[in-house]
Design an enzyme around this catalytic site. Sequence first.
Site, PDB file in Angstrom:
ATOM      1  N   ARG A   1       7.546   6.399  -4.223  1.00  0.00           N
ATOM      2  CA  ARG A   1       8.059   7.005  -2.987  1.00  0.00           C
ATOM      3  C   ARG A   1       7.429   6.290  -1.801  1.00  0.00           C
ATOM      4  O   ARG A   1       6.375   5.672  -1.911  1.00  0.00           O
ATOM      5  CB  ARG A   1       7.714   8.497  -2.923  1.00  0.00           C
TER       6      ARG A   1
ATOM      7  N   ASP B   1      -5.331  -2.647  -2.714  1.00  0.00           N
ATOM      8  CA  ASP B   1      -6.399  -3.140  -1.837  1.00  0.00           C
ATOM      9  C   ASP B   1      -7.802  -2.946  -2.419  1.00  0.00           C
ATOM     10  O   ASP B   1      -8.703  -3.746  -2.162  1.00  0.00           O
ATOM     11  CB  ASP B   1      -6.302  -2.535  -0.431  1.00  0.00           C
TER      12      ASP B   1
ATOM     13  N   SER C   1       0.810  -1.223   0.000  1.00  0.00           N
ATOM     14  CA  SER C   1       0.000   0.000   0.000  1.00  0.00           C
ATOM     15  C   SER C   1       0.840   1.268   0.000  1.00  0.00           C
ATOM     16  O   SER C   1       0.749   2.098   0.904  1.00  0.00           O
ATOM     17  CB  SER C   1      -0.951  -0.023   1.198  1.00  0.00           C
TER      18      SER C   1
END
Length: 485
Positions: free
Chosen positions: A167, A205, A152
Amino acid sequence: MSALLVEATRIAREFDYPAEQVRRGVAEYIRQADEGLAKENTTLSQIPTFVTAVPNGTEKGLYLAVDLGGTNFRVCSVQLHGDTTFSLTQSKIMIPRELMASGTSKDLFTFLARQIESFLRIHHNDHFEAHQRRRANNAAVEDLFDLGFTFSFPVRQFGINSGTLIRWTKGFNIPDAVGHDVCALLQSAIDDLNLPVRVAALVNDTVGTLMARSYTSPGKTGTLLGGIFGTGTNGAYLEKIEKITKLDSMKDVHYDKSTGEMIINAEWGSFDNQLSVLPDTIYDRQLDEESNNPGIQMFEKRVSGMFLGEILRRALLALHNDPQIGLFKPSETSKWGLDTSLLSLVEEDTAKHYPAVKAALKDHLKIENPSDEECEAVKILVHAIGKRAARLSAVPIAAVLIHTGKLQTDELVDVGVDGSLVEFYPNFEGYIRDALREVTEVGPAGEKKIRIGISKDGSGVGAALIALVASKDETLQNPQQKEGK
Ligand code: ADP
Ligand code: MG
């Protein structure tokens, strides 16, 4: 009516989101969605996920899934029984702080691989030891577990099991991982430990939510759309590959074209960042200005759990600051701290003298003994803010239904949803449905065809299902082939 209730009602009206605005929102969503399919750097990112099929509930097998989110690393195995049901075994490990920020990517991924190893030893030891024996005898490696990796953080994906880290967020900071393929990093740590595991899919997700619903929903119809309405909001849906025209200009990507379809991760939290159609009250504007990302995630800031409590706090503060009215003072220290669960508690309470509202105000805002009238004012605002969030939620849902043409047949259309807001806010789905009926192209007849169901555990069973779809994909990078075995 008292000045307090008159003013509360006036503020509440600012949150009205009437049918004609819903319709404009849907038309604009469709426009931004089309734009996002054609090119990069648009408000709706419309990210290709390279997942090219949804399950129908008949799939079988044992798959692994891991989830690297904020604070925990979750490992689970999912046994799909092939009859829309599954069994899930899992373990959850706190990620040591020093691995999140000061070590190297090798330290972190070795730690993750070790957790997978101990999970396999505890829960799938037979399989694990058989594999170790074959490896020791230099026999052909077979029976690998396919694993879905929910990661995530922002990644640029190139295929179903490859993507480079853009990042770190959420307190992670391991510079040498940035720009590298996170699936390859995990696979190489797994291979160093000789584990019988193939990283088959990189999982978002929201896509997991769609997959989990598609497997578990009644009957054999696949699910069209998965939506999350929790801390944030986002959605993923099944699109025709021919419509994702920006794929043609994407370099180095590889995917299975045989199904003709691919799941798109809409990233709809950033729908209409330019505010061409979104409602915009003074409270929305203040919240945005004082947020840490002004001008970004504008749809999400009007819809999701992370923000509704703060919108309410600002509206309450306006009532407090009006000297003619003098509502109790919502504490300043609760900035960003008013949990959206308060809205559910308040909306739910219809009892005389509002016992639940009073208890909630005491818990959340340290307000002692509010009057019944103050409670009613709070209820008026909560109702307006919650209902607007639900009606806004109907916009992407209606837009996807129209854009994909799925309402044009007699078949029902399945939609999976997840998140505390849609699960617990009273009648959230009902308000969504009211707004859906008001959209001309949906109407009462279309709304009846839409089946909405809760979809739990996108990063467990959803990720496992993506690993399953990936394992059937011939373009998948296979570690054994790469090693030339
Ligand atoms: P996540 O988004 O991390 O997967 P959830 O789906 O539980 O987790 O969403 C958490 C968000 O939902 C938080 O913003 C929280 O304020 C809000 N929330 C928690 N409980 C409720 C509730 N009963 N009603 C409405 N919102 C809630
Ligand atoms: Mg969630």
